[in-house]
Design an enzyme around this catalytic site. Structure first.
Site, PDB file in Angstrom:
ATOM      1  N   GLY A  77       0.838  -1.192   0.000  1.00  0.00           N
ATOM      2  CA  GLY A  77       0.000   0.000   0.000  1.00  0.00           C
ATOM      3  C   GLY A  77       0.874   1.243   0.000  1.00  0.00           C
ATOM      4  CD  GLN A  91       3.395   5.853   2.514  1.00  0.00           C
ATOM      5  OE1 GLN A  91       2.417   5.298   2.034  1.00  0.00           O
ATOM      6  NE2 GLN A  91       4.364   5.199   3.138  1.00  0.00           N
ATOM      7  CB  CYS A 124       5.039   2.342   7.431  1.00  0.00           C
ATOM      8  SG  CYS A 124       4.569   3.829   6.537  1.00  0.00           S
ATOM      9  CG  LEU A 125       6.587   1.021   1.422  1.00  0.00           C
ATOM     10  CD1 LEU A 125       5.993   1.265   0.046  1.00  0.00           C
ATOM     11  CD2 LEU A 125       7.723   0.015   1.347  1.00  0.00           C
ATOM     12  CG  HIS A 143      -0.824   1.414   7.279  1.00  0.00           C
ATOM     13  ND1 HIS A 143       0.131   0.869   8.110  1.00  0.00           N
ATOM     14  CD2 HIS A 143      -0.149   2.278   6.466  1.00  0.00           C
ATOM     15  CE1 HIS A 143       1.320   1.404   7.829  1.00  0.00           C
ATOM     16  NE2 HIS A 143       1.172   2.258   6.829  1.00  0.00           N
ATOM     17  CD  GLU A 144      -1.163   2.467   2.683  1.00  0.00           C
ATOM     18  OE1 GLU A 144      -0.679   3.599   2.538  1.00  0.00           O
ATOM     19  OE2 GLU A 144      -0.486   1.488   3.033  1.00  0.00           O
ATOM     20  CG  HIS A 174       0.245   6.929   5.308  1.00  0.00           C
ATOM     21  ND1 HIS A 174       1.371   7.391   5.938  1.00  0.00           N
ATOM     22  CD2 HIS A 174       0.451   5.604   5.094  1.00  0.00           C
ATOM     23  CE1 HIS A 174       2.231   6.379   6.108  1.00  0.00           C
ATOM     24  NE2 HIS A 174       1.689   5.280   5.609  1.00  0.00           N
TER      25      HIS A 174
HETATM   26 NI    NI Z   1       2.540   3.334   5.631  1.00  0.00          NI
END
Ligand code: NI
Length: 174
Positions: free
Chosen positions: A46, A51, A94-95, A136-137, A140
């Site tokens: 995701g 991000q 998380c990236l 989660h997304e 963000h």
């Molecule tokens: Ni994340």
């Protein structure tokens, strides 16, 4: 399509709220395609616009884990409209917080309203890892990170570690 740079802690932009998308057009679809390519390359399941330093309410997901049968989701202006009372726990990463993982408890199922890449209103019913991923997304887009669900002690430790790494990078970048 092109991959974009993923921003990481302690980038202040990760704490900003993303702006709603007003128009779904080719420029936005190109952004979604870049996000998907960036997510696959990372690799991740995701990615939210913020991000890649584009604080607009867009996210991409693919929890299929199968390169032969990809199942991408593109969500514009997503909103959680229902969550189950039942909870589930997943180890999340998380990236934007590379190489850190921790268990987070969230509603096991949810329903999300969104606009698709053709500009149509849709709903997504999610359970399992997709339910965790979409929550989660969407976090963000509100400036929230999964570490916000951890104890203050754990969260502060992660934030400190990334702040220190950032200072070291700055020192060595002459
Ligand atoms: Ni994340």
């Amino acid at each position: 399509m092109a991959t974009r740079e993923i921003i990481t802690l302690p980038a202040p932009l990760l704490r900003e709220k993303s702006a709603p998308v007003e128009r779904v057009d080719d420029e936005l679809r190109a952004l979604l395609d870049d996000m998907l390519e960036t997510m696959y390359a990372a690799p991740g399941i995701g990615l939210a616009g913020v991000q890649i330093a584009v604080p607009r309410q867009v996210l991409v997901m693919d929890v299929s884990r199968d390169e032969e049968a990809r199942a991408p989701h593109f969500l514009i202006n997503p909103k959680v409209v229902w969550t189950s009372d039942e909870m589930s726990t997943y180890e999340e990463g998380c990236l934007s917080i590379p190489e850190y993982y921790a268990e987070v408890e969230r509603p096991a199922r949810c329903r999300v309203s969104y606009i698709d890449r053709e500009g149509k209103a849709q709903e997504l019913e999610a359970d399992g890892v997709l339910a965790t991923c979409v929550q989660h997304e969407i976090d963000h887009l509100n400036g929230l990170l999964f570490i916000d669900y951890l104890s203050k002690l754990k969260r502060d430790r992660v934030i400190k570690k990334f702040a220190k790494a950032e200072r070291q990078r700055a020192t060595h970048a002459l």
